[in-house]
Each structure stands twice: as C-alpha cells, then as structure tokens.
Design a protein around this motif. Structure first.
Motif, PDB file in Angstrom:
ATOM      1  N   ALA A 147       0.851  -1.284   0.098  1.00 38.74           N
ATOM      2  CA  ALA A 147       0.068   0.120   0.029  1.00 38.74           C
ATOM      3  C   ALA A 147       0.992   1.304  -0.001  1.00 38.74           C
ATOM      4  O   ALA A 147       0.785   2.096   0.796  1.00 38.74           O
ATOM      5  N   GLY A 148       1.831   1.309  -0.825  1.00 32.96           N
ATOM      6  CA  GLY A 148       2.479   2.484  -0.914  1.00 32.96           C
ATOM      7  C   GLY A 148       3.816   2.747  -0.238  1.00 32.96           C
ATOM      8  O   GLY A 148       4.651   3.696  -0.218  1.00 32.96           O
ATOM      9  N   THR A 149       4.084   1.815   0.563  1.00 34.92           N
ATOM     10  CA  THR A 149       5.223   1.737   1.547  1.00 34.92           C
ATOM     11  C   THR A 149       6.066   0.686   1.423  1.00 34.92           C
ATOM     12  O   THR A 149       5.271  -0.518   1.563  1.00 34.92           O
ATOM     13  N   PHE A 150       7.374   0.762   1.325  1.00 36.04           N
ATOM     14  CA  PHE A 150       8.450  -0.280   1.421  1.00 36.04           C
ATOM     15  C   PHE A 150       8.676  -0.759   2.958  1.00 36.04           C
ATOM     16  O   PHE A 150       8.668   0.202   3.744  1.00 36.04           O
ATOM     17  N   SER A 151       8.951  -1.806   3.018  1.00 32.91           N
ATOM     18  CA  SER A 151       9.720  -2.409   4.202  1.00 32.91           C
ATOM     19  C   SER A 151      10.818  -3.323   4.080  1.00 32.91           C
ATOM     20  O   SER A 151      10.386  -4.518   3.295  1.00 32.91           O
ATOM     21  N   PRO A 152      11.926  -3.179   4.446  1.00 31.13           N
ATOM     22  CA  PRO A 152      12.152  -1.727   5.105  1.00 31.13           C
ATOM     23  C   PRO A 152      12.217  -0.666   3.927  1.00 31.13           C
ATOM     24  O   PRO A 152      11.941  -0.952   2.777  1.00 31.13           O
ATOM     25  N   LYS A 153      12.193   0.548   4.563  1.00 31.55           N
ATOM     26  CA  LYS A 153      11.919   1.983   3.692  1.00 31.55           C
ATOM     27  C   LYS A 153      12.729   2.016   2.618  1.00 31.55           C
ATOM     28  O   LYS A 153      12.259   2.324   1.577  1.00 31.55           O
ATOM     29  N   THR A 154      14.104   1.873   2.814  1.00 30.30           N
ATOM     30  CA  THR A 154      14.906   2.009   1.771  1.00 30.30           C
ATOM     31  C   THR A 154      16.283   1.071   2.056  1.00 30.30           C
ATOM     32  O   THR A 154      16.298   0.253   2.986  1.00 30.30           O
ATOM     33  N   PHE A 155      17.298   1.304   1.253  1.00 23.41           N
ATOM     34  CA  PHE A 155      18.514   0.511   1.520  1.00 23.41           C
ATOM     35  C   PHE A 155      19.826   1.565   1.198  1.00 23.41           C
ATOM     36  O   PHE A 155      19.519   2.458   0.650  1.00 23.41           O
ATOM     37  N   THR A 156      20.845   1.032   1.497  1.00 27.96           N
ATOM     38  CA  THR A 156      22.161   1.748   1.178  1.00 27.96           C
ATOM     39  C   THR A 156      22.983   0.952   0.224  1.00 27.96           C
ATOM     40  O   THR A 156      22.845  -0.472   0.367  1.00 27.96           O
ATOM     41  N   CYS A 157      23.767   1.507  -0.790  1.00 24.93           N
ATOM     42  CA  CYS A 157      24.675   1.045  -1.419  1.00 24.93           C
ATOM     43  C   CYS A 157      25.742   0.973  -0.587  1.00 24.93           C
ATOM     44  O   CYS A 157      26.561   2.035  -0.664  1.00 24.93           O
ATOM     45  N   GLN A 158      26.663   0.081   0.018  1.00 23.22           N
ATOM     46  CA  GLN A 158      27.702  -0.002   0.557  1.00 23.22           C
ATOM     47  C   GLN A 158      28.917  -0.327  -0.281  1.00 23.22           C
ATOM     48  O   GLN A 158      28.794  -1.147  -1.179  1.00 23.22           O
ATOM     49  N   PRO A 159      30.004   0.359  -0.285  1.00 22.97           N
ATOM     50  CA  PRO A 159      31.107   0.034  -1.009  1.00 22.97           C
ATOM     51  C   PRO A 159      31.943  -1.549  -0.605  1.00 22.97           C
ATOM     52  O   PRO A 159      31.692  -1.709   0.254  1.00 22.97           O
TER      53      PRO A 159
END
Length: 324
Positions: free
Chosen positions: A187-199
């Motif tokens: 319903a329009g929301t991600f779980s988890p909300k986002t992620f990071t691109c780790q080197p």
C-alpha cells in the motif's frame, strides 16, 4: 267533463308525491359502508396510500378523501438520497467525504485510507442509486527510492514503480552491495523503507612468495578506503609497500614479492676489492665468484645467491701451499 279531468290529474300528482316520499324513506334506512379499495378513484371517507416509482419517496404517506376533495390536496415523489457505500480500506470517516448520506443530484467524493486510491474519483447519486454503483480502494504502488550509488537503471530492478504485494530487488552500481537484498511493497510503503549501497571490500591478492599469513598484514579482506600493507615471505620484498582499496578494487591492483639480493660475505684474507668479484651485492639467481688476497685460495669457487641467501653460505681463504 273538465272537472273530471282535473280530478284525475290531481289524484296522479298526489300518487307521484307519495311514491317519492316512500322512495326517500327507504333509502334513508340503508347504511352505506365505504369501500376499502384504492386505484384511480377513492371513495369519500377513504385514504389514498401514496406511492412512487422506485427510488422516490412520497412527501405524504397518505391523502384523506372527503366529498371529492383530498387532504392534503396532493403529494410529490421526492428522489431518495444515496447511502454511502461500505468499501474495504475506505477512509476512517467513511467512503464519501460528504458523509453517510448523499442527496439525489449530488456526488460522493470517494476517499480511501492512507496508502489506497479510489478506483473512481466520485459517484453520482440519482434517486437513491449511485453511478457507478460503488468503488474500490486500490493499494498504491511504491515509488523506487533514490539511493546514492544505485545502479544506473535505478534502485529497483523492477523499475521506477513496484506494485503493492511485490518486491523491489535492490541494485547498486558496480563496486557496491545493497544493505538489503529486497524491499517489500505494501500500500505505497516499502519495508524496510530503503537501503544503502555499501562500497565493497577488497579481497587480498594471492601473490607468489607472499607471507604465510597472506599478502596483506590486515587480513584477507580490506575495507573500502583502507590500505593493504603488503608482506612477503622471508627473503622477499614487496614491489609496493601498500595497495589502496576503493569499492572492491585495489590500486595498484597487486604487487610482486621480489627475491632479495645477497650481500657479499666478509672473509678473512679476501681480495682487496671484496669477497665477490661481482661486487658487494649479488642478485638472487646469480653467483658470487669467490676471491682471496694473493697467496690465498677460496675454499669454494663460487656461491649461489637465492632470495638473500648464499649456498654455500660463505667460503674461506686458505693460504697456498709452498712447493719445494
């Protein structure tokens, strides 16, 4: 003659009047009960039960007939309002922003709970019925997040929009790894909300004649932004003192463990220019040609250098014998 006719006419009139009086008397004794049926004609003393077409309600429930006149004189068929529909995932205040009842001729502005969008923006009410009859609250898709160092095609392999109930497969630029492999959309929301691109870290290289514990003193994995301090086995020296790690890649990419040269030995009674005719330093894989002062002879004609060590390790200068 004339008097006889007048007598007969007078007698007829008296008879006719007596017949009228008898008829009136008989009728007055009859009790008439009002008929209890309805239709196009309603008997005096009866009621007209008002009725309207489907979707309409009479302004008065009934009209009373009295001697040819209704009270009230008429009624109107008023269009029914529409009851707001019950919709799954509707807004907490109801499916229509106008409330639970919508007047005929007006519209219901559809509203859903957060994260949902109505399939129709509005419903038109006419005589108790909506057009369209209802709507659904459809779960919103999720917009792909914007992530530093995401893949060139976007943060999600599925594209810029991910449907509710589906997943975003996280993707990063080369040399980076997502902190979460996927995000679930609801319903329009991600779980988890986002992620990071780790080197990415760098894997220590494999180098011929490296130290027994590995090519880097820091271990087998070097964090991005850190250094690998190079190390070699005894008798070898790294061609570079360190390698710099950045997003999974070393700069320079590797190093070599170069065999150490051998230092010429110091020998009693060696030649004045040194123990080796090649000089004070002999490259690994080469030989030291042994030399002594005049009157002395080396115990070995040569020493072979290998990774900083001679074989044999040294020689001696023996005094020459005298012959008679």
């Amino acid at each position: 003659m004339h008097s006889t006719m007048r007598f007969r006419l007078h007698s007829f009139i008296i008879f006719f009047e007596l017949q009228q009086w008898q008829l009136f008397s008989d009728v007055s004794r009859i009790r008439v009960q009002p008929q209890q049926f309805q239709g196009s004609s309603i008997n005096s003393g009866s009621l007209c039960t008002a009725q309207c077409a489907s979707g309409y309600t009479p302004s008065s429930s009934s009209l009373s007939c009295s001697t040819g006149t209704f009270s009230p004189s008429s009624f109107t068929c008023q269009p029914n309002p529409c009851a707001a529909p019950a919709v799954t995932n509707q807004d907490g205040s109801g499916a229509c922003s106008q409330g639970s009842s919508i007047s005929s001729g007006a519209s219901c502005t559809a509203q859903c709970a957060s994260g949902y969008t109505p399939s129709s923006s509005s419903l038109s009410c006419s005589a108790g019925a909506f057009s369209p009859s209802t709507f659904t609250c459809q779960p919103n898709p999720c917009a792909a997040p914007t992530v530093t160092n995401q893949d060139g095609s976007g943060a999600c392999s599925q594209g810029s929009s991910v449907g509710s109930g589906a997943s975003c497969t996280a993707q990063c630029a080369s040399g980076y790894t997502p902190s979460s492999s996927s995000l679930s959309c609801s319903a329009g929301t991600f779980s988890p909300k986002t992620f990071t691109c780790q080197p990415n870290p760098c894997t220590a290289p494999t180098v011929t004649n490296q130290d027994g514990s590995g090519a880097c003193s820091q271990g087998s994995s070097i964090s991005s932004g850190a250094l690998c301090t190079t190390q070699c086995a005894s008798g070898y020296t790294p061609s570079l003192s360190s390698l710099s790690c950045s997003t999974g890649t070393f700069s320079p990419s590797t190093f070599a463990c170069q065999p150490n040269p051998c230092s010429a030995p110091t020998v009693t009674n060696q030649d004045g220019s040194g123990a080796c005719s090649q000089g004070s330093s002999i490259n690994s894989g080469e030989s030291c040609t042994a030399q002594c002062a005049s009157g002395y002879t080396p115990s070995f004609s040569s020493l072979i250098c290998s990774a900083g060590s001679f074989s044999p390790s040294t020689f001696t200068c023996h005094p020459n014998l005298c012959f008679a």
